[in-house]
Design a protein around this motif. Structure first.
Motif, short mmCIF file in Angstrom:
data_model
loop_
_atom_site.label_atom_id
_atom_site.label_comp_id
_atom_site.label_asym_id
_atom_site.label_seq_id
_atom_site.Cartn_x
_atom_site.Cartn_y
_atom_site.Cartn_z
N ALA A 46 0.83 -1.21 0.00
CA ALA A 46 0.00 0.00 0.00
C ALA A 46 0.87 1.26 0.00
N PHE A 47 1.96 1.22 0.77
CA PHE A 47 2.85 2.38 0.82
C PHE A 47 3.52 2.60 -0.54
N LEU A 48 3.99 1.54 -1.17
CA LEU A 48 4.64 1.69 -2.47
C LEU A 48 3.64 2.19 -3.53
N ALA A 49 2.41 1.72 -3.45
CA ALA A 49 1.39 2.19 -4.40
C ALA A 49 1.12 3.68 -4.21
N GLN A 100 2.02 7.76 6.85
CA GLN A 100 2.78 8.20 5.68
C GLN A 100 2.05 7.85 4.39
N THR A 101 1.45 6.68 4.34
CA THR A 101 0.67 6.30 3.17
C THR A 101 -0.49 7.28 2.96
N ALA A 102 -1.18 7.60 4.04
CA ALA A 102 -2.30 8.55 3.95
C ALA A 102 -1.81 9.94 3.56
N THR A 103 -0.66 10.35 4.10
CA THR A 103 -0.10 11.67 3.77
C THR A 103 0.26 11.76 2.30
N PHE A 104 0.86 10.71 1.75
CA PHE A 104 1.20 10.71 0.33
C PHE A 104 -0.06 10.81 -0.52
N LEU A 105 -1.09 10.06 -0.16
CA LEU A 105 -2.33 10.08 -0.95
C LEU A 105 -3.03 11.43 -0.84
N GLU A 106 -2.94 12.06 0.33
CA GLU A 106 -3.52 13.39 0.49
C GLU A 106 -2.78 14.41 -0.38
N GLN A 107 -1.47 14.26 -0.46
CA GLN A 107 -0.70 15.19 -1.30
C GLN A 107 -1.02 14.98 -2.78
N VAL A 108 -1.35 13.77 -3.18
CA VAL A 108 -1.80 13.52 -4.56
C VAL A 108 -3.03 14.37 -4.85
N LYS A 109 -3.97 14.41 -3.92
CA LYS A 109 -5.18 15.23 -4.09
C LYS A 109 -4.84 16.71 -4.21
#
Length: 328
Positions: free
Chosen positions: A173-176, A306-315
């Motif tokens: 999930a983190f790598l994705a 960190q996974t959630a933070t990365f996905l939030e930054q995508v948004k």
């Protein structure tokens, strides 16, 4: 840049004092460690009650040529009457060596903490950043790297792939999420900027206040777009950041033109810093200082966040960039 692990285990107090004694400095106080994970930095007082800071560079990170470019930039800024912490010269040399270590000595300049919510102080900083960039635009670093996608995204992604610190159950999930963030940055990155020498790490912690700003720690100086030295000063919600950015740019343009195309790079640069910082922690994990100061890196909650933070930054990257208020 070489990622070979190094732990400073051979850098003892006696080693530091011997190195200083070789330059004619007799330490007459204790060595007070200052907050630095990448290097080892100490404040001290000599027998004449002069206060100094000595910085021992992490081996295998920067070459002598790269460190000398940092020093030369600081000395150029100082010559241009820009308040910056520049190394002292000993027999006309700023970069010194002792028992395989590179080190430099700086005057201890002290000051209050820069107030990132103080608009008057931010305005001052905007003016001085323009002057820093005037000096920085006179030539480019040739040994130091550019801020770019390879060092800040591609190489960190390779580190994530093999990192044993990332829990196995959360790694996919983190790598994705990492891949999504990298793709989003690449979609937004553009080359419509002039590359110049930068401070490179111009956040509030690297600015002291002494009747005006004092810029410290050029250890991460690189070539890149001017906006790299502006965006880390922004804080608060989107409206607050826009107001701050407008103030900084208005002050900046009293001394230097600012390319507004670079505003679109703020969120890509923020994402790149997120990725690079996390890879840096993984790279340095063999240094005992890192597990001691970042113990949460081994916890599953940290990697979920960190996974959630990365996905939030995508948004965030999918939203329109900050826009300056139109002038009529």
């Amino acid at each position: 840049m070489n990622d070979k692990a190094f732990t400073f285990q051979t850098l003892h107090p006696d080693t530091i004092m011997d190195a200083l004694f070789e330059q004619g400095i007799r330490v007459d106080s204790g060595l007070t460690p200052l907050n630095s994970y990448e290097n080892r930095v100490y404040q001290f007082q000599d027998e004449d009650r002069h206060r100094y800071v000595v910085k021992f560079y992490r081996p295998e990170r920067w070459s002598a040529e790269q460190i000398l470019e940092e020093h030369q930039f600081a000395l150029e800024l100082q010559q241009d009457e820009i308040p910056v912490a520049a190394p002292l010269l000993f027999n006309n040399q700023s970069l010194l060596t002792h028992q395989g270590f590179y080190y430099a000595v700086f005057p201890s300049l002290g000051g209050r903490q820069f107030e990132s919510d103080n608009l008057d102080q931010m305005e001052w900083v905007g003016r001085y950043l323009a002057r820093i960039h005037q000096t920085g635009s006179k030539k480019r670093f040739t040994a130091r790297p550019d801020i770019g996608l390879k060092e800040y995204l591609i190489e960190p992604r390779q580190i994530f792939e093999t990192a044993t610190l990332i829990p196995r159950s959360l790694k996919a999930a983190f790598l994705a999420a990492s891949d999504s963030l990298i793709d989003a940055v690449m979609a937004q990155w553009h080359g419509r900027f002039t590359t110049l020498r930068l401070h490179g790490d111009c956040h509030a912690g690297n600015i002291l206040w002494r009747d005006g700003p004092l810029f410290v720690d050029l250890d991460d100086a690189r070539n890149g777009p001017a906006v790299q030295d502006l965006w880390m000063l922004l804080n608060g919600d989107r409206a607050e950041q826009r107001m701050q950015l407008e103030m900084i740019i208005e002050a900046y343009e009293e001394f230097n033109a600012f390319n507004t195309d670079e505003i679109a790079l703020i969120e890509p640069l923020r994402a790149m810093r997120m990725v690079y910082y996390l890879a840096w922690l993984i790279r340095r994990w063999d240094d005992p200082a890192f597990p001691r100061n970042f113990p949460w890196l081994t916890g599953e909650d940290y990697w979920r966040k960190q996974t959630a933070t990365f996905l939030e930054q995508v948004k965030v990257l999918q939203e329109p960039p900050l826009q300056l208020t139109p002038m009529y």
